[in-house]
Motif scaffolding. Structure first.
Motif, short mmCIF file in Angstrom:
data_model
loop_
_atom_site.label_atom_id
_atom_site.label_comp_id
_atom_site.label_asym_id
_atom_site.label_seq_id
_atom_site.Cartn_x
_atom_site.Cartn_y
_atom_site.Cartn_z
N ALA A 157 -0.49 12.00 6.66
CA ALA A 157 -1.13 10.88 7.36
C ALA A 157 -0.07 9.92 7.87
N ASP A 158 -0.47 9.10 8.84
CA ASP A 158 0.39 8.06 9.41
C ASP A 158 -0.25 6.70 9.16
N PRO A 159 0.52 5.63 9.35
CA PRO A 159 -0.10 4.30 9.26
C PRO A 159 -1.22 4.17 10.30
N VAL A 160 -2.24 3.38 9.99
CA VAL A 160 -3.34 3.18 10.92
C VAL A 160 -2.81 2.58 12.22
N ASP A 161 -3.55 2.80 13.29
CA ASP A 161 -3.12 2.32 14.60
C ASP A 161 -2.87 0.82 14.58
N GLY A 162 -1.77 0.44 15.21
CA GLY A 162 -1.44 -0.98 15.30
C GLY A 162 -0.64 -1.52 14.14
N TRP A 163 -0.25 -0.62 13.20
CA TRP A 163 0.50 -1.05 12.03
C TRP A 163 1.74 -0.16 11.89
N GLY A 164 2.84 -0.75 11.43
CA GLY A 164 4.06 -0.01 11.13
C GLY A 164 4.33 -0.05 9.64
N SER A 165 5.06 0.95 9.15
CA SER A 165 5.30 1.05 7.70
C SER A 165 6.68 0.54 7.33
N SER A 166 6.74 -0.19 6.24
CA SER A 166 8.01 -0.64 5.65
C SER A 166 8.03 -0.14 4.22
N TRP A 167 8.76 0.95 3.97
CA TRP A 167 8.80 1.55 2.63
C TRP A 167 9.74 0.77 1.74
N HIS A 168 9.35 0.58 0.50
CA HIS A 168 10.15 -0.17 -0.45
C HIS A 168 11.29 0.69 -0.99
N ARG A 169 12.35 0.04 -1.46
CA ARG A 169 13.53 0.74 -1.92
C ARG A 169 13.21 1.75 -3.02
N HIS A 170 12.37 1.37 -3.97
CA HIS A 170 12.09 2.26 -5.10
C HIS A 170 11.17 3.42 -4.73
N SER A 171 10.72 3.48 -3.47
CA SER A 171 9.89 4.61 -3.05
C SER A 171 10.70 5.90 -3.00
N ASP A 172 12.03 5.80 -2.98
CA ASP A 172 12.88 7.00 -2.97
C ASP A 172 12.64 7.89 -4.19
N ASP A 173 12.18 7.28 -5.30
CA ASP A 173 11.99 8.03 -6.54
C ASP A 173 10.60 8.65 -6.66
N ALA A 174 9.72 8.34 -5.71
CA ALA A 174 8.34 8.77 -5.82
C ALA A 174 8.15 10.19 -5.28
N SER A 175 7.13 10.86 -5.80
CA SER A 175 6.80 12.21 -5.35
C SER A 175 6.03 12.15 -4.04
N LEU A 176 5.86 13.30 -3.41
CA LEU A 176 5.11 13.36 -2.15
C LEU A 176 3.67 12.90 -2.36
N ASP A 177 3.05 13.31 -3.48
CA ASP A 177 1.67 12.88 -3.75
C ASP A 177 1.59 11.37 -3.92
N ALA A 178 2.58 10.80 -4.62
CA ALA A 178 2.58 9.35 -4.84
C ALA A 178 2.75 8.60 -3.53
N LEU A 179 3.63 9.10 -2.66
CA LEU A 179 3.82 8.45 -1.36
C LEU A 179 2.55 8.53 -0.52
N GLY A 180 1.91 9.69 -0.55
CA GLY A 180 0.67 9.84 0.20
C GLY A 180 -0.42 8.92 -0.31
N ASP A 181 -0.52 8.80 -1.64
CA ASP A 181 -1.51 7.90 -2.24
C ASP A 181 -1.22 6.45 -1.86
N ALA A 182 0.08 6.08 -1.89
CA ALA A 182 0.46 4.70 -1.55
C ALA A 182 0.11 4.38 -0.10
N LEU A 183 0.39 5.32 0.81
CA LEU A 183 0.08 5.08 2.22
C LEU A 183 -1.42 5.00 2.44
N GLU A 184 -2.18 5.83 1.72
CA GLU A 184 -3.64 5.79 1.86
C GLU A 184 -4.19 4.43 1.41
N ARG A 185 -3.67 3.93 0.29
CA ARG A 185 -4.14 2.62 -0.19
C ARG A 185 -3.76 1.51 0.79
#
Length: 462
Positions: free
Chosen positions: A180-208
């Motif tokens: 998935a991508d950010p909703v239209d009209g929004w850009g993503s700013s990933w936090h530094r500690h996101s480097d340690d997260a799994s693909l599922d965790a990143l997907g869940d975070a973006l969905e929320r």
């Protein structure tokens, strides 16, 4: 429900919350202290120590914040919980009531906020209506007002979406393959500690974050112009609460922490006093823990973790001479610090001249990588060209190295060992050491030590 914890109360609160709710996104010290498996999935609640260390800020989903605060409020009889009427992420149409030197006071209806002039492109005057979002809430015991911004964000624990942004900010490599991508009209700013997260965790975070962004879009879709009828609140996507810990509560947290790691009496009481006191407590406990486990050596790891140097710092190489002079070989960037006392530093060399005893020219782009170890009688420097070609190794024999927060210090004992790029090894400058002994600058005993070190180093390089 999951909780992310940071600050001076982290160990105690991790012990309190690691069962229910689960603790996620742990800091490196927490991973070391706990015999437990932690994940880096998104947090529904974030608990952070306040700047004055008197308590914590709890921010996150409404029900989760309430549940966490019930636990924190039960820590001691003198723990107080106050919900924040202007929580982080709340969006208002506010009215400017006063302009100051660096920003404006804005009436939000639920309270007042402070908008720095740098947070908006427009000129601000008394009476203006502005759409603002609470960026940094302020504890009720503080005289500060919450800080506002005119950029609307959907905050998350791994990623924050920014309204009006169309280009994604730098993020973890796995973010590029999310379904998935950010909703239209929004850009993503990933936090530094996101480097340690799994693909599922990143997907869940973006969905929320997308859900929060969509809710903000819906809340603002039919909102009147900001200047029509301020103040007015349009959205309150998360809750914020403040927990004040009194003395009894701090000592209760000491007991929780002591179940995990060495904790001196009054640990949290002392840490709440000042940053310097906090560093002193950490050092005392690290040293005491070493004594308790039979580690009687100089506590290098404990000292450097509190006072430096650490990776990213800059240190001088203070090169002393037996006649009392001292030269600074230059500033070096700290690339790594190991618990055994080994510190790796790098310098970019300026062109011109040659490297002592190696007989090769100094060229633009050359890099010198030096590894020093606390207490060792020698240290090597490897010279490499800009293309990575090794140009030689110079091993300096010296008095035992000391690694201070801002400098590496020793006294050079003249005799050295070099290894040329073609593999030849030779010992150099014995005559300078002999002359220093004759001049009375180096004792015969120290000279013998230097010679034996040089002999051992030469043997090791051959």
């Amino acid at each position: 429900m999951t909780v992310r914890i940071r600050g001076i109360y982290t160990t105690a609160l991790t012990e309190l919350f690691r069962g229910d709710p689960g603790v996620v996104q742990p800091s490196p010290p927490i991973v070391d202290r706990f015999d437990a498996e932690f994940t880096h999935e998104p947090a529904t609640v974030t608990v952070e120590t306040t700047a004055d260390r008197q308590g914590v800020r709890v921010t996150g989903e409404h029900d989760a914040v309430q549940a966490v605060c019930e636990e924190l409020g039960a820590v001691g009889r003198d723990a107080f919980v106050w919900p924040d009427p202007t929580p982080r992420g709340a969006v208002y149409d506010g009215a400017v009531t006063e302009t100051l030197g660096g920003g404006a006071i804005v009436d939000l209806g639920d309270g007042e906020g402070y908008l720095p002039y740098g947070a908006t492109d427009r000129r601000i005057e008394d009476g203006d209506g502005l759409r603002v979002q609470v960026d940094e809430p302020s504890p009720p015991w503080s005289d500060d007002r919450p800080t506002l911004d005119t950029t609307i964000r959907a905050h998350g624990s791994l990623v924050t979406l920014v309204r009006g942004e169309t280009i994604e900010h730098t993020g973890p490599e796995l973010a590029d393959i999310l379904p998935a991508d950010p909703v239209d009209g929004w850009g993503s700013s990933w936090h530094r500690h996101s480097d340690d997260a799994s693909l599922d965790a990143l997907g869940d975070a973006l969905e929320r974050a997308n859900d929060r962004a969509g809710a903000l879009d819906d809340a603002l879709a039919d909102a009147p112009a900001p200047g029509d009828d301020p103040p007015d609140r349009h959205a309150r996507p998360t809750s914020t609460a403040w927990v004040w810990f009194g003395r009894e509560s701090r000592f209760a947290l000491d007991e929780a922490r002591d179940a995990v790691t060495a904790t001196m009496p009054g640990h949290h009481r002392i840490k709440a006093g000042s940053r310097s006191a906090s560093a002193g407590v950490d050092l005392a406990e690290a040293v005491a823990d070493g004594f308790r486990t039979g580690e009687q050596d100089f506590p290098f790891a404990a000292v450097t973790s509190q006072f430096g140097p650490t990776a990213g710092d800059t240190v001088r190489l203070d090169h002393g001479k037996p006649d009392g002079r001292m030269y600074t070989l230059g500033d070096a960037a700290v690339e790594g610090v190991e618990p055994d006392g080994t510190v790796t530093v790098e310098r970019e060399m300026s062109p011109g001249g040659t490297y002592d005893a190696l007989g090769v020219d100094r060229r633009a782009g050359d890099v010198a990588t030096t590894k020093v170890k606390e207490g060792r009688w020698w240290y090597p420097t490897v010279y490499e060209g800009a293309d990575g070609t090794k140009r030689g190794t110079y091993v300096n024999v010296c008095t035992p190295v000391e690694v201070f927060p801002d400098a590496v210090r020793y006294v050079d004992l003249h005799v050295d060992v070099v290894k040329h790029a073609d593999g030849r090894v030779e010992r150099v400058d014995d005559d300078e050491l002999d002359a220093a002994v004759e001049a009375g600058h180096v004792s015969e005993g120290l000279a013998e030590k230097a010679r034996s070190v040089a002999k051992a180093v030469k043997h090791g390089l051959e």
